[in-house]
Design an enzyme around this catalytic site. Structure first.
Site, PDB file in Angstrom:
ATOM      1  N   ARG A   1       0.833  -1.205   0.000  1.00 55.62           N
ATOM      2  CA  ARG A   1       0.000   0.000   0.000  1.00 55.62           C
ATOM      3  C   ARG A   1       0.871   1.260   0.000  1.00 55.62           C
ATOM      4  O   ARG A   1       0.990   1.955  -0.998  1.00 55.62           O
ATOM      5  CB  ARG A   1      -0.937  -0.019   1.218  1.00 55.62           C
ATOM      6  CG  ARG A   1      -2.105   0.981   1.124  1.00 55.62           C
ATOM      7  CD  ARG A   1      -1.781   2.373   1.590  1.00 55.62           C
ATOM      8  NE  ARG A   1      -1.296   2.437   2.967  1.00 55.62           N
ATOM      9  CZ  ARG A   1      -0.828   3.562   3.517  1.00 55.62           C
ATOM     10  NH1 ARG A   1      -0.753   4.691   2.803  1.00 55.62           N
ATOM     11  NH2 ARG A   1      -0.390   3.563   4.754  1.00 55.62           N
ATOM     12  N   ASP A   2       1.552   1.525   1.077  1.00 53.75           N
ATOM     13  CA  ASP A   2       2.353   2.734   1.214  1.00 53.75           C
ATOM     14  C   ASP A   2       3.554   2.703   0.269  1.00 53.75           C
ATOM     15  O   ASP A   2       3.964   3.732  -0.270  1.00 53.75           O
ATOM     16  CB  ASP A   2       2.818   2.874   2.666  1.00 53.75           C
ATOM     17  CG  ASP A   2       3.373   4.245   2.984  1.00 53.75           C
ATOM     18  OD1 ASP A   2       3.136   5.180   2.204  1.00 53.75           O
ATOM     19  OD2 ASP A   2       4.048   4.381   4.010  1.00 53.75           O
TER      20      ASP A   2
ATOM     21  N   HIS B   1       6.498   4.363  12.742  1.00 56.73           N
ATOM     22  CA  HIS B   1       6.568   4.353  11.275  1.00 56.73           C
ATOM     23  C   HIS B   1       7.624   5.388  10.868  1.00 56.73           C
ATOM     24  O   HIS B   1       7.329   6.574  10.752  1.00 56.73           O
ATOM     25  CB  HIS B   1       5.188   4.711  10.712  1.00 56.73           C
ATOM     26  CG  HIS B   1       5.083   4.633   9.225  1.00 56.73           C
ATOM     27  ND1 HIS B   1       4.241   3.748   8.589  1.00 56.73           N
ATOM     28  CD2 HIS B   1       5.686   5.337   8.236  1.00 56.73           C
ATOM     29  CE1 HIS B   1       4.333   3.908   7.278  1.00 56.73           C
ATOM     30  NE2 HIS B   1       5.199   4.879   7.055  1.00 56.73           N
TER      31      HIS B   1
ATOM     32  N   HIS C   1      10.683   7.027   8.453  1.00 58.38           N
ATOM     33  CA  HIS C   1      11.302   7.173   7.142  1.00 58.38           C
ATOM     34  C   HIS C   1      12.796   7.430   7.346  1.00 58.38           C
ATOM     35  O   HIS C   1      13.210   7.927   8.385  1.00 58.38           O
ATOM     36  CB  HIS C   1      10.651   8.310   6.371  1.00 58.38           C
ATOM     37  CG  HIS C   1       9.297   7.969   5.843  1.00 58.38           C
ATOM     38  ND1 HIS C   1       8.895   8.229   4.553  1.00 58.38           N
ATOM     39  CD2 HIS C   1       8.231   7.358   6.427  1.00 58.38           C
ATOM     40  CE1 HIS C   1       7.650   7.812   4.369  1.00 58.38           C
ATOM     41  NE2 HIS C   1       7.221   7.283   5.493  1.00 58.38           N
TER      42      HIS C   1
ATOM     43  N   CYS D   1       6.165   9.938   0.262  1.00 59.75           N
ATOM     44  CA  CYS D   1       4.921  10.655   0.556  1.00 59.75           C
ATOM     45  C   CYS D   1       4.727  11.741  -0.483  1.00 59.75           C
ATOM     46  O   CYS D   1       5.585  12.614  -0.625  1.00 59.75           O
ATOM     47  CB  CYS D   1       4.964  11.279   1.948  1.00 59.75           C
ATOM     48  SG  CYS D   1       3.458  12.205   2.350  1.00 59.75           S
TER      49      CYS D   1
ATOM     50  N   ASN E   1      10.298   4.400   3.107  1.00 65.31           N
ATOM     51  CA  ASN E   1      10.088   3.878   4.453  1.00 65.31           C
ATOM     52  C   ASN E   1      11.296   3.062   4.895  1.00 65.31           C
ATOM     53  O   ASN E   1      12.133   2.646   4.083  1.00 65.31           O
ATOM     54  CB  ASN E   1       8.863   2.952   4.444  1.00 65.31           C
ATOM     55  CG  ASN E   1       7.576   3.682   4.168  1.00 65.31           C
ATOM     56  OD1 ASN E   1       7.115   4.462   4.979  1.00 65.31           O
ATOM     57  ND2 ASN E   1       6.991   3.434   3.008  1.00 65.31           N
TER      58      ASN E   1
END
Length: 314
Positions: A28-29, A221, A223, A254, A263
């Site tokens: 997804r991300d 989460h 980065h 993002c 990520n």
């Protein structure tokens, strides 16, 4: 202490959780900002391979409007292709009531909503104020809970914002408390532009603990914009957090925060956790092979240092 070819030597450190649940966000991300559309069959195979590598939570897709995230316009087609994977949690992101309707219609059992700790990012990402965004999510969360779904609350910009700079800890705690009070089972604290450092992480987690939010309800989460993602993860583990978001091969960024790089790579995380003797259930060799395969599908090498190191040994 142990050590084998392709794996780090295990040296346990005191005060760390015995097991970490990795919340895999690659499908997804990781893929949502790819410029060329990845075929749905490739996405489904990616999820299957991640599950076969031992990942038990794989965020499958997002039920946002296709206009905003064209890469995930195939959510209705994808979810039934992977929804029967045994023993694997497949959360999906939903932005509003319509998104929840779509998720419920396909039998999703876990959802996530996506909030912001700052006004600037709430405006850029959702075209709403923080209060307006939370008001939009409240009925979604309530209805999801009524249907027996688990709900995760993502919170972006917990450490720094490209427009506002460093984000005060108290400001983040306030929004976190509102998400918990709304009914979220778990919070994922996002370092969206990768500016967090270990001391900042400890300060935020300590403040959340003092406000009554247990570490068991928190995920992190990170980065890796400034190379701090693993250091920040270790700081979170030392504070009792045992759920960590990561993306296979380090995919992702993002679209509303141009300085955000990928990520934290799942392989880099697993290498560190294996070295600390922390159980994950993940087979690093199979995971690395999966990311090498996915990189081939995307036509570029994986940014994960561990993927590069292990794949070059073969």
């Amino acid at each position: 202490m142990t050590g084998t070819e392709g794996l780090p030597m295990t040296v346990r450190a005191p005060g760390l959780p015995p097991r970490v649940r990795i919340h895999e966000v690659g499908p997804r991300d990781g893929l949502q900002n790819e410029k060329s559309v990845v075929p749905v069959e490739v996405k489904a195979e990616f999820i299957r391979r991640l599950a076969a590598a031992g990942l038990t939570t794989v965020e499958a897709t997002s039920f946002v409007h296709p206009k905003w995230v064209p890469q995930l316009a195939d959510a209705e087609q994808l979810f039934p292709m992977v929804g029967d994977l045994p023993g694997v949690r497949l959360p999906v992101l939903v932005p509003n009531d319509r998104g929840l309707d779509r998720a419920l219609g396909l039998g999703a059992r876990e959802i996530a909503v996506f909030a912001s700790a700052t006004e600037s990012f709430a405006k850029a990402n959702l075209n709403r104020t923080v209060d307006e965004a939370l008001a939009m999510f409240a009925p979604v969360v309530t209805r999801a809970v009524e249907h027996g779904l688990r709900v995760r609350g993502y919170l972006s910009m917990c450490f720094g914002d490209p427009w506002e700079g460093p984000v005060p800890v108290e400001q983040v705690v306030t929004v976190c408390r509102r998400l918990i009070d709304m009914g979220c089972d778990e919070l994922s604290l996002g370092d969206t532009i990768g500016v967090a450092t270990a001391g900042h992480v400890r300060a935020l987690l300590t403040a959340l603990h003092d406000s009554g939010v247990a570490s068991s309800r928190i995920a992190v989460h990170f980065h890796d914009t400034y190379g701090q993602a693993l250091a920040n993860t270790l700081a979170a583990l030392q504070c009792g957090v045992s759920t960590v978001d990561a993306s296979a091969g380090g995919l992702g960024g993002c679209p509303y925060a141009k300085s955000a790089t990928g990520n934290l790579a799942t392989e880099d995380l697993v290498w560190m956790l294996d070295g600390l003797g922390i159980e994950t259930g993940v087979d690093l060799g199979r995971l690395t092979a999966t990311s090498v395969w996915m990189a081939e599908q995307l036509g570029r090498p994986s940014p994960s240092r561990t993927v590069r190191a292990l794949s070059h040994k073969e």
